[in-house]
Enzyme design. Structure first.
Site, PDB file in Angstrom:
ATOM      1  N   ASP A   1      33.412 -46.457 -41.497  1.00 46.38           N
ATOM      2  CA  ASP A   1      33.650 -45.810 -42.784  1.00 46.38           C
ATOM      3  C   ASP A   1      32.704 -46.365 -43.849  1.00 46.38           C
ATOM      4  O   ASP A   1      32.097 -45.606 -44.611  1.00 46.38           O
ATOM      5  CB  ASP A   1      35.101 -46.015 -43.229  1.00 46.38           C
ATOM      6  CG  ASP A   1      36.076 -45.117 -42.496  1.00 46.38           C
ATOM      7  OD1 ASP A   1      35.651 -44.419 -41.563  1.00 46.38           O
ATOM      8  OD2 ASP A   1      37.270 -45.126 -42.844  1.00 46.38           O
TER       9      ASP A   1
ATOM     10  N   HIS B   1      44.921 -47.783 -36.047  1.00 48.24           N
ATOM     11  CA  HIS B   1      44.226 -47.219 -34.890  1.00 48.24           C
ATOM     12  C   HIS B   1      44.719 -47.878 -33.603  1.00 48.24           C
ATOM     13  O   HIS B   1      44.111 -47.712 -32.546  1.00 48.24           O
ATOM     14  CB  HIS B   1      42.712 -47.414 -35.009  1.00 48.24           C
ATOM     15  CG  HIS B   1      42.146 -46.926 -36.289  1.00 48.24           C
ATOM     16  ND1 HIS B   1      41.831 -47.758 -37.341  1.00 48.24           N
ATOM     17  CD2 HIS B   1      41.853 -45.670 -36.704  1.00 48.24           C
ATOM     18  CE1 HIS B   1      41.348 -47.036 -38.343  1.00 48.24           C
ATOM     19  NE2 HIS B   1      41.369 -45.772 -37.989  1.00 48.24           N
TER      20      HIS B   1
ATOM     21  N   LYS C   1      38.220 -47.001 -46.869  1.00 48.80           N
ATOM     22  CA  LYS C   1      39.017 -48.017 -46.177  1.00 48.80           C
ATOM     23  C   LYS C   1      38.082 -48.982 -45.451  1.00 48.80           C
ATOM     24  O   LYS C   1      37.005 -48.596 -44.989  1.00 48.80           O
ATOM     25  CB  LYS C   1      39.987 -47.362 -45.187  1.00 48.80           C
ATOM     26  CG  LYS C   1      41.002 -46.447 -45.850  1.00 48.80           C
ATOM     27  CD  LYS C   1      42.097 -46.017 -44.902  1.00 48.80           C
ATOM     28  CE  LYS C   1      41.593 -45.340 -43.643  1.00 48.80           C
ATOM     29  NZ  LYS C   1      40.716 -44.167 -43.913  1.00 48.80           N
TER      30      LYS C   1
ATOM     31  N   GLY D   1      38.838 -41.072 -40.397  1.00 55.83           N
ATOM     32  CA  GLY D   1      39.207 -40.403 -39.164  1.00 55.83           C
ATOM     33  C   GLY D   1      40.514 -39.640 -39.302  1.00 55.83           C
ATOM     34  O   GLY D   1      41.393 -40.018 -40.083  1.00 55.83           O
ATOM     35  N   SER D   2      40.642 -38.564 -38.540  1.00 58.36           N
ATOM     36  CA  SER D   2      41.906 -37.827 -38.505  1.00 58.36           C
ATOM     37  C   SER D   2      42.905 -38.573 -37.630  1.00 58.36           C
ATOM     38  O   SER D   2      42.573 -39.553 -36.965  1.00 58.36           O
ATOM     39  CB  SER D   2      41.671 -36.415 -37.982  1.00 58.36           C
ATOM     40  OG  SER D   2      40.827 -35.691 -38.861  1.00 58.36           O
ATOM     41  N   GLY D   3      44.155 -38.113 -37.667  1.00 52.14           N
ATOM     42  CA  GLY D   3      45.213 -38.791 -36.932  1.00 52.14           C
ATOM     43  C   GLY D   3      46.119 -39.623 -37.811  1.00 52.14           C
ATOM     44  O   GLY D   3      47.082 -40.217 -37.328  1.00 52.14           O
ATOM     45  N   HIS D   4      45.802 -39.654 -39.135  1.00 48.51           N
ATOM     46  CA  HIS D   4      46.601 -40.422 -40.088  1.00 48.51           C
ATOM     47  C   HIS D   4      47.356 -39.513 -41.056  1.00 48.51           C
ATOM     48  O   HIS D   4      47.805 -39.961 -42.105  1.00 48.51           O
ATOM     49  CB  HIS D   4      45.697 -41.357 -40.895  1.00 48.51           C
ATOM     50  CG  HIS D   4      44.860 -42.264 -40.059  1.00 48.51           C
ATOM     51  ND1 HIS D   4      45.408 -43.147 -39.150  1.00 48.51           N
ATOM     52  CD2 HIS D   4      43.514 -42.420 -39.962  1.00 48.51           C
ATOM     53  CE1 HIS D   4      44.430 -43.808 -38.550  1.00 48.51           C
ATOM     54  NE2 HIS D   4      43.274 -43.382 -39.021  1.00 48.51           N
TER      55      HIS D   4
END
Length: 329
Positions: free
Chosen positions: A109, A218, A104, A53-56
């Site tokens: 995932d 998250h 991860k 996921g994006s945001g990392h």
């Protein structure tokens, strides 16, 4: 929560486009996908792919480039990329020697990457994978069976990327990855919650004088909340937890990563680093490699994580020190 954006539904797409604008010498986008690929010429070596996921950011696309990742797959914010997107990354990155996936340990995932692996194998592409589960804070948290994959993933990218650059086979890289994972341990803490684009409220809240140990990237729950302590005491708490996980290996050589979670200034990260060094010295530990900065973040969350890698294999340190051409290493 105020954010610099246009449409929250398009934020990942616009972020990817902005990365290409800023770093067109290193990376390119596979058209109509969330896949970022390095621009280096293919040389018949194993390709290393990661994503999530994006945001990392800068994970994972910031580590695409010569000597590290061949490609990264950007999902929606805090959401796994779909199998078809991952398959596109595999096909784009494949150099004929096989593709190795760094996954991860989050349920979405694992499911989507493994499905993409099966699809790629049906197209006669050899694929192997490793599931990164370096977070020692909690087990069986939200989205996870077992331990979560966090900032230690970046050490995996670096070491496996170097192995691929050296021409190791996919079976050799699989063996290296399996041996590497038990030597990486991470744990974090949060000072604030995190708000995803378009959301009205943060995923969790902390009082002005409160912290939470063990929060996930998250915003998953940690293991304890308490009043904010001095940096030295925070470092002692995290390091003490990590020491217990190494089961007698604490007299060896180690690499350390102090990772900001997105909203923590480097000033504070360096204060924490100094405290970790003092505590390591008390234990007579040898610290042979340092990495300080933002590598695996959680949007604007204030907090940080501590990762230790036991350097039981000389190859690990050789790989960490090898030069690369990426955005963020």
């Amino acid at each position: 929560m105020k954010k610099i954006m246009n449409d929250p539904n398009k934020i990942v797409d616009e972020m990817i486009e902005g990365m290409i604008v800023a770093h067109s010498d290193l990376i390119k986008r596979v058209p109509e996908t969330g896949v970022i690929q390095r621009k280096t010429k293919k040389a018949g070596k194993v390709a290393i792919i990661s994503g999530g996921g994006s945001g990392h950011e800068p994970a994972h696309a910031g580590f695409v480039g010569e000597g590290m990742l061949s490609a990264a797959v950007c999902g929606a914010v805090f959401t796994s990329p779909t199998p078809d997107q991952i398959l596109e990354a595999i096909k784009a990155a494949d150099e004929g020697a096989g593709v190795f996936l760094v996954i991860k340990n989050y349920s979405g995932d694992i499911m989507n990457f493994e499905m993409a692996q099966e699809m790629a194998e049906m197209e006669d592409i050899s694929v192997e994978n490793i599931v990164v589960d370096d977070d020692i804070a909690v087990e069986d948290s939200l989205y996870t069976q077992g331990k979560r994959g966090v900032a230690g993933t970046i050490f995996v990218h670096k070491i496996l990327g170097y192995a691929a650059e050296q021409g190791k086979s996919i079976k050799e890289i699989k063996k290296l990855a399996d041996d590497l994972m038990p030597n990486i341990k991470s744990i974090g803490l949060a000072l604030t919650g995190v708000t995803t684009p378009g959301a009205a409220q943060p995923s969790f809240t902390l009082a002005e004088d409160e912290i939470e140990y063990g929060v996930g990237i998250h915003g998953e729950p940690g293991y304890r909340r308490e009043k904010l302590q001095p940096s030295y005491d925070l470092a002692d708490e995290l390091l003490t937890k990590v020491v217990k996980e190494f089961d007698g290996k604490e007299k060896g050589q180690f690499a350390v990563m102090i990772n900001g979670l997105g909203g923590t200034p480097l000033m504070e990260q360096y204060v924490f680093t100094n405290d970790v060094k003092k505590l390591m010295d008390k234990r007579n530990w040898s610290l042979d490699f340092y990495k300080i900065g933002n590598f695996m973040t959680s949007l604007e969350m204030q907090g940080l994580s501590l990762t230790l890698l036991h350097l039981e294999n000389d190859f690990y340190l050789e790989a960490l020190n090898a030069p690369v051409k990426t955005i963020a290493w």
